[in-house]
Motif scaffolding. Structure first.
Motif, mmCIF file in Angstrom:
data_model
loop_
_atom_site.group_PDB
_atom_site.id
_atom_site.type_symbol
_atom_site.label_atom_id
_atom_site.label_comp_id
_atom_site.label_asym_id
_atom_site.label_seq_id
_atom_site.Cartn_x
_atom_site.Cartn_y
_atom_site.Cartn_z
ATOM 1 N N SER A 267 68.048 -27.252 -36.279
ATOM 2 C CA SER A 267 68.860 -27.227 -37.502
ATOM 3 C C SER A 267 69.909 -28.316 -37.518
ATOM 4 O O SER A 267 70.709 -28.409 -38.439
ATOM 5 C CB SER A 267 69.564 -25.868 -37.637
ATOM 6 N N ASP B 7 69.889 -22.419 -32.224
ATOM 7 C CA ASP B 7 68.494 -22.352 -32.625
ATOM 8 C C ASP B 7 67.655 -21.652 -31.558
ATOM 9 O O ASP B 7 66.751 -20.874 -31.867
ATOM 10 C CB ASP B 7 67.939 -23.756 -32.868
ATOM 11 N N THR C 204 68.634 -17.836 -38.941
ATOM 12 C CA THR C 204 69.348 -18.238 -37.737
ATOM 13 C C THR C 204 70.810 -17.819 -37.845
ATOM 14 O O THR C 204 71.352 -17.708 -38.959
ATOM 15 C CB THR C 204 69.271 -19.753 -37.525
ATOM 16 N N ALA D 129 72.913 -20.317 -39.858
ATOM 17 C CA ALA D 129 72.569 -20.290 -41.283
ATOM 18 C C ALA D 129 73.178 -19.061 -41.958
ATOM 19 O O ALA D 129 73.661 -19.143 -43.087
ATOM 20 C CB ALA D 129 71.048 -20.284 -41.455
ATOM 21 N N GLY E 161 61.655 -22.578 -41.873
ATOM 22 C CA GLY E 161 61.534 -22.658 -40.430
ATOM 23 C C GLY E 161 60.262 -22.002 -39.926
ATOM 24 O O GLY E 161 59.381 -21.589 -40.705
ATOM 25 N N LYS F 171 61.368 -18.536 -41.123
ATOM 26 C CA LYS F 171 62.780 -18.276 -40.806
ATOM 27 C C LYS F 171 63.674 -19.176 -41.635
ATOM 28 O O LYS F 171 63.391 -20.364 -41.828
ATOM 29 C CB LYS F 171 63.036 -18.479 -39.315
ATOM 30 N N THR G 59 66.700 -21.462 -42.110
ATOM 31 C CA THR G 59 67.486 -22.331 -41.247
ATOM 32 C C THR G 59 68.726 -22.825 -41.991
ATOM 33 O O THR G 59 68.880 -22.609 -43.191
ATOM 34 C CB THR G 59 66.655 -23.541 -40.795
ATOM 35 N N ARG G 60 69.554 -23.501 -41.263
ATOM 36 C CA ARG G 60 70.762 -24.065 -41.876
ATOM 37 C C ARG G 60 70.396 -25.033 -43.003
ATOM 38 O O ARG G 60 71.071 -25.095 -44.032
ATOM 39 C CB ARG G 60 71.587 -24.779 -40.804
#
Length: 370
Positions: free
Chosen positions: A29, A39, A52, A55, A73, A77, A79-80
């Motif tokens: 990220s 991460d 995450t 995030a 992700g 997922k 992510t930021r």
């Protein structure tokens, strides 16, 4: 792709090794996809989707509904980068560069939201959020939200203060000769460059020259705390304070520069820091930091180490003071400076030898030009 080819912080690599996780399974990220410790900590082989930890923090800070964010992700997922897609980039000037300087990195540019991406209501950013007012038994209290830069500074300073056992050495320096040298060089340098030489420029040159003789002052501790990295170069960082917070731009390869070149580089990064025009590269890789508050009349102070540096030099103002010279009391321009050191890397004797040599260089600065 081998793990050694992936962009990952030392802390991320160490944690991944301990957890038995292959780095190529993790979506980074950080800047240009760099993998951070968060991460690795938030990775799971089994659970699809999710978000995450970092995030989630950013989403909550901006009032986003995480359930509506589409994750890109591994196994969906969030992510930021996904969160930042829903935040207007122009609300926080150069935010990614600012956060990158404190090792909590944002993507190099906030990508535009795709037309098919789910929409989420975006709350005003902390920096521009309206001020709230409450009351106490003593009167009104104004509540000012912390902007993102100051939040990152708070975390970085807390991590440094509570993780590193430090000690401080204080010295007084007779700046008479340095002041004379500046007066002699100021006009020729101004004619050549159009810039005004300052005492800070001379101090910076003395620091760089002295650091090359004291490798442990110019060192860093490895992420796992088992090794000391001695740098054969000086990347000099200069703390630049602003109303919004603090930036620490870096002059890379300062040991190869003479006084004029170092002066020009310092002025360039300082001006760009104030104008919020620094790039992430301008704020990476420092080996030693100077914090100068002398221009504000500060008589003495100590700074918190700018990790991963192992030391930071605090420069206070120069003041005419009575001192004893050859058995007589005379008035001399005295500057106070202090060195804050990480005792895990630097012992008291090494710090004292560095400060002693730096003091001598400033009190007889002419050899710095040779």
């Amino acid at each position: 792709m081998g793990n050694d080819k992936l962009r990952a912080t030392p802390a991320a690599r160490s944690l991944a090794h301990r957890m038995g996780i292959a780095l190529d399974r993790i979506v980074g990220s950080g800047y240009k996809g760099r993998i951070h410790r968060e991460d690795v900590a938030g990775f799971t082989y089994d659970q699809p989707g999710g978000i995450t930890p970092l995030a989630l923090k950013i989403a909550q800070a901006h009032g986003l509904d995480v359930e509506t964010i589409q994750g890109t992700g591994l196994r969906g997922k969030v992510t930021r980068r996904d969160v930042m897609m829903l935040i207007e980039a122009d609300k926080e000037i150069n935010l990614e560069g600012i956060l990158d300087s404190f090792s909590i990195k944002q993507p190099s540019a906030a990508p535009k939201v795709a037309a098919s991406a789910p929409k989420a209501e975006v709350m005003p950013q902390a920096a521009s959020a309206p001020k709230a007012t409450t009351t106490s038994p003593y009167g009104a209290v104004e509540i000012v939200p912390m902007n993102m830069m100051r939040r990152v500074i708070a975390k970085r300073m807390s991590d440094s203060y509570f993780s590193a056992p430090t000690f401080v050495l204080n010295y007084e320096v007779d700046m008479g000769e340095a002041t004379k040298l500046r007066a002699q060089l100021m006009e020729p340098i101004k004619q050549k460059t159009g810039k005004k030489l300052t005492v800070t420029d001379i101090i910076s040159l003395a620091v760089v020259r002295t650091l090359m003789n004291h490798p442990y002052i110019n060192a860093s501790l490895s992420a796992d705390g088992s090794q000391i990295e001695l740098h054969n170069y000086v990347n000099l960082a200069m703390a630049v304070g602003m109303d919004e917070g603090l930036l620490v731009p870096v002059v890379h390869g300062a040991e190869r520069m003479g006084l004029t070149e170092l002066m020009l580089r310092l002025k360039d990064i300082t001006e760009r820091a104030v104008g919020k025009k620094l790039t992430p590269a301008d704020q990476e890789g420092s080996t030693f930091t100077i914090s100068n508050l002398g221009m504000y009349g500060v008589e003495s102070f100590t700074s918190i180490i700018n990790q991963p540096n192992s030391a930071i030099l605090s420069i206070a103002g120069t003041k005419d003071m009575p001192v004893v010279r050859n058995g007589e009391v005379v008035i001399r321009p005295i500057m106070k400076m202090s060195l804050t050191s990480d005792h895990r890397v630097i012992n008291g004797l090494a710090a004292a030898k560095f400060m002693q040599e730096l003091k001598a260089a400033l009190e007889q600065p002419l050899p710095l030009l040779v």
